[in-house]
Design a protein around this motif. Structure first.
Motif, PDB file in Angstrom:
ATOM      1  N   SER A  89       0.811  -1.216   0.000  1.00 19.76           N
ATOM      2  CA  SER A  89       0.000   0.000   0.000  1.00 19.76           C
ATOM      3  C   SER A  89       0.845   1.267   0.000  1.00 19.76           C
ATOM      4  O   SER A  89       0.340   2.364  -0.294  1.00 19.76           O
ATOM      5  N   GLY A  90       2.140   1.118   0.333  1.00 17.64           N
ATOM      6  CA  GLY A  90       2.995   2.295   0.411  1.00 17.64           C
ATOM      7  C   GLY A  90       2.702   3.156   1.619  1.00 17.64           C
ATOM      8  O   GLY A  90       3.022   4.344   1.634  1.00 17.64           O
ATOM      9  N   VAL A  91       2.095   2.557   2.652  1.00 15.12           N
ATOM     10  CA  VAL A  91       1.680   3.300   3.831  1.00 15.12           C
ATOM     11  C   VAL A  91       2.419   2.762   5.056  1.00 15.12           C
ATOM     12  O   VAL A  91       2.662   1.560   5.165  1.00 15.12           O
ATOM     13  N   LEU A  92       2.766   3.669   5.961  1.00 17.68           N
ATOM     14  CA  LEU A  92       3.399   3.272   7.214  1.00 17.68           C
ATOM     15  C   LEU A  92       2.301   2.833   8.174  1.00 17.68           C
ATOM     16  O   LEU A  92       1.560   3.666   8.700  1.00 17.68           O
ATOM     17  N   LYS A  93       2.147   1.547   8.383  1.00 16.18           N
ATOM     18  CA  LYS A  93       1.096   1.015   9.241  1.00 16.18           C
ATOM     19  C   LYS A  93       1.451   1.208  10.718  1.00 16.18           C
ATOM     20  O   LYS A  93       2.581   0.955  11.136  1.00 16.18           O
ATOM     21  N   THR A  94       0.478   1.649  11.489  1.00 17.98           N
ATOM     22  CA  THR A  94       0.684   1.932  12.906  1.00 17.98           C
ATOM     23  C   THR A  94      -0.412   1.262  13.714  1.00 17.98           C
ATOM     24  O   THR A  94      -1.471   1.856  13.954  1.00 17.98           O
ATOM     25  N   LEU A 117      -0.041  14.322  16.462  1.00 17.43           N
ATOM     26  CA  LEU A 117       0.594  13.022  16.635  1.00 17.43           C
ATOM     27  C   LEU A 117       0.620  12.254  15.319  1.00 17.43           C
ATOM     28  O   LEU A 117       1.581  11.542  15.017  1.00 17.43           O
ATOM     29  N   LEU A 118      -0.416  12.425  14.520  1.00 14.75           N
ATOM     30  CA  LEU A 118      -0.514  11.744  13.223  1.00 14.75           C
ATOM     31  C   LEU A 118       0.298  12.448  12.135  1.00 14.75           C
ATOM     32  O   LEU A 118       0.338  11.985  10.998  1.00 14.75           O
ATOM     33  N   GLY A 119       0.932  13.567  12.492  1.00 13.67           N
ATOM     34  CA  GLY A 119       1.731  14.296  11.521  1.00 13.67           C
ATOM     35  C   GLY A 119       0.907  15.137  10.582  1.00 13.67           C
ATOM     36  O   GLY A 119       1.341  15.432   9.461  1.00 13.67           O
ATOM     37  N   ALA A 120      -0.286  15.527  11.020  1.00 10.97           N
ATOM     38  CA  ALA A 120      -1.171  16.308  10.156  1.00 10.97           C
ATOM     39  C   ALA A 120      -1.821  17.449  10.925  1.00 10.97           C
ATOM     40  O   ALA A 120      -3.045  17.499  11.063  1.00 10.97           O
ATOM     41  N   PRO A 121      -1.010  18.380  11.433  1.00 12.86           N
ATOM     42  CA  PRO A 121      -1.601  19.516  12.150  1.00 12.86           C
ATOM     43  C   PRO A 121      -2.516  20.310  11.234  1.00 12.86           C
ATOM     44  O   PRO A 121      -2.239  20.468  10.042  1.00 12.86           O
ATOM     45  N   GLN A 122      -3.625  20.783  11.791  1.00 10.11           N
ATOM     46  CA  GLN A 122      -4.629  21.479  10.989  1.00 10.11           C
ATOM     47  C   GLN A 122      -4.440  22.989  11.016  1.00 10.11           C
ATOM     48  O   GLN A 122      -3.832  23.541  11.932  1.00 10.11           O
ATOM     49  N   ALA A 123      -4.990  23.637   9.991  1.00 15.21           N
ATOM     50  CA  ALA A 123      -4.959  25.095   9.932  1.00 15.21           C
ATOM     51  C   ALA A 123      -5.773  25.658  11.098  1.00 15.21           C
ATOM     52  O   ALA A 123      -6.751  25.047  11.527  1.00 15.21           O
ATOM     53  N   PRO A 124      -5.364  26.810  11.615  1.00 21.26           N
ATOM     54  CA  PRO A 124      -6.072  27.394  12.758  1.00 21.26           C
ATOM     55  C   PRO A 124      -7.566  27.554  12.536  1.00 21.26           C
ATOM     56  O   PRO A 124      -8.344  27.505  13.496  1.00 21.26           O
ATOM     57  N   ARG A 125      -7.990  27.756  11.286  1.00 24.83           N
ATOM     58  CA  ARG A 125      -9.397  28.000  10.997  1.00 24.83           C
ATOM     59  C   ARG A 125     -10.182  26.722  10.715  1.00 24.83           C
ATOM     60  O   ARG A 125     -11.380  26.784  10.431  1.00 24.83           O
ATOM     61  N   LEU A 136     -10.101  10.588  11.267  1.00 30.79           N
ATOM     62  CA  LEU A 136     -10.673   9.305  10.872  1.00 30.79           C
ATOM     63  C   LEU A 136      -9.992   8.758   9.631  1.00 30.79           C
ATOM     64  O   LEU A 136      -9.673   7.562   9.549  1.00 30.79           O
ATOM     65  N   ARG A 137      -9.787   9.622   8.657  1.00 33.60           N
ATOM     66  CA  ARG A 137      -9.194   9.196   7.386  1.00 33.60           C
ATOM     67  C   ARG A 137      -7.780   8.671   7.588  1.00 33.60           C
ATOM     68  O   ARG A 137      -7.409   7.607   7.073  1.00 33.60           O
ATOM     69  N   ILE A 138      -6.978   9.410   8.354  1.00 39.13           N
ATOM     70  CA  ILE A 138      -5.581   9.014   8.541  1.00 39.13           C
ATOM     71  C   ILE A 138      -5.479   7.754   9.398  1.00 39.13           C
ATOM     72  O   ILE A 138      -4.710   6.841   9.085  1.00 39.13           O
ATOM     73  N   MET A 139      -6.259   7.683  10.475  1.00 40.99           N
ATOM     74  CA  MET A 139      -6.186   6.521  11.351  1.00 40.99           C
ATOM     75  C   MET A 139      -6.621   5.255  10.627  1.00 40.99           C
ATOM     76  O   MET A 139      -6.046   4.181  10.841  1.00 40.99           O
ATOM     77  N   ALA A 140      -7.623   5.368   9.763  1.00 39.45           N
ATOM     78  CA  ALA A 140      -8.048   4.207   8.976  1.00 39.45           C
ATOM     79  C   ALA A 140      -6.960   3.799   7.989  1.00 39.45           C
ATOM     80  O   ALA A 140      -6.687   2.600   7.792  1.00 39.45           O
ATOM     81  N   ALA A 141      -6.309   4.785   7.380  1.00 41.57           N
ATOM     82  CA  ALA A 141      -5.288   4.504   6.373  1.00 41.57           C
ATOM     83  C   ALA A 141      -4.066   3.827   6.970  1.00 41.57           C
ATOM     84  O   ALA A 141      -3.464   2.950   6.337  1.00 41.57           O
ATOM     85  N   ILE A 142      -3.691   4.214   8.189  1.00 40.36           N
ATOM     86  CA  ILE A 142      -2.476   3.640   8.781  1.00 40.36           C
ATOM     87  C   ILE A 142      -2.778   2.384   9.606  1.00 40.36           C
ATOM     88  O   ILE A 142      -1.882   1.803  10.206  1.00 40.36           O
ATOM     89  N   GLY A 143      -4.039   1.982   9.653  1.00 38.29           N
ATOM     90  CA  GLY A 143      -4.385   0.704  10.272  1.00 38.29           C
ATOM     91  C   GLY A 143      -4.314   0.669  11.779  1.00 38.29           C
ATOM     92  O   GLY A 143      -3.906  -0.340  12.370  1.00 38.29           O
TER      93      GLY A 143
END
Length: 293
Positions: A89-94, A117-125, A136-143
């Motif tokens: 999958s080319g994904v780092l499974k966690t 923690l997931l390496g995806a800090p969000q924009a302030p807005r 949800l998207r990232i946690m599902a992708a990394i298993g």
């Protein structure tokens, strides 16, 4: 001085080739010592990883006073299941994702910490809905299979409404992603998790109580001694074991500290072992009410 190393574990025996400074540094460093209570807890956590995915996933809450080794067990579990690269999958499974509950938590602060923690800090807005969907998207992708939350008692620092929102968020994540939750906290954390009846029913409770004068405690001390790189065997009588228990108030961190302190003295003075005499002479330098988890 003995030339055998049968009194030590293999890792501790290997440290005997180090100079004194190296052995002292190893003793001072946080090191993993396997003892029955920790093994039983880790075995139970392992079962969560193997549990078939589905609704209402089983979860575990681990309670104990400060200094009873909760964070050490948490880190051991996390380190035993590091991220691994999935070439297909080319994904780092966690499989195990570990975080610390933020102080005075709210939904935005919780998702902000999780996304960082997931390496995806969000924009302030970014609004909460966007942060939620990203998590949800990232946690599902990394298993992710198990979400570990340390210092879960921080929930009770929030208002009643904030507590309810965070607990609802945890239940939502578990349901949507079909993951197990593992929460570590001091005994007051029972109150925090107890604020959501549906969530509470999913949690098996494990309590890391203070040590008492029994076989489990003796096994703990023996395990620490076997992992302490001294050249000569350390043999302690029941009197010394009772003294250590009395001084430390049965707190795991304090038990490690007294044995480590005496062991360092033993290296520096050339005795290379812990004896009843050194235990009797040792004076505490810590506050048993201020142990660190």
């Amino acid at each position: 001085m003995t030339n055998t190393t049968t009194h030590l574990t293999a890792n501790a025996a290997n440290l005997l080739s180090e100079p004194e400074a190296g052995r002292i540094r190893a003793i001072k460093s946080r090191r993993w010592v396997l003892y029955p209570r920790a093994k039983q807890t880790l075995d139970r956590l392992e079962e969560l990883l193997e549990h078939p995915r589905g609704t209402r996933m089983p979860s575990i809450a681990i309670y104990g006073d400060s200094g009873m080794g909760k964070t050490t067990i948490m880190k051991r579990f996390r380190d035993q299941h590091p991220p691994s690269f999935d070439r297909k999958s080319g994904v780092l499974k966690t499989p195990v994702l570990a975080m610390e509950m933020v102080s005075r938590p709210g939904e935005r602060r919780f998702y902000g910490e999780l996304l960082t923690l997931l390496g995806a800090p969000q924009a302030p807005r970014a609004d909460i809905a966007q942060m939620e969907q990203a998590a949800l998207r990232i946690m599902a992708a990394i298993g992710v299979k198990v979400l570990v939350i340390d210092e879960v008692h921080n929930i009770i620092a929030g208002t009643y409404r904030e507590q309810r929102i965070v607990l609802n968020t945890l239940r939502f994540l578990s349901n949507r992603l079909q993951i197990s939750l593992v929460c570590f906290g001091v005994n007051e954390a029972r109150e925090a998790i107890g604020g959501d009846v549906q969530l509470t029913r999913r949690f098996e409770q494990i309590t890391l109580g203070r040590w008492a004068a029994n076989e489990d405690y003796e096994t703990l001390v023996t395990s620490i001694l076997r992992n302490t790189p001294l050249r000569n065997p350390s043999v302690l009588t029941l009197k010394s074991l009772r003294r250590i228990l009395q001084i430390t108030d049965g707190v795991t961190a304090n038990i490690f500290q007294i044995i480590n302190s005496i062991a360092i003295d033993a290296i520096e003075n050339g005795n290379e072992c812990i004896t009843d005499s050194t235990v009797e002479k040792w004076m505490p330098t810590f506050d048993t009410d201020a142990a660190v988890a």
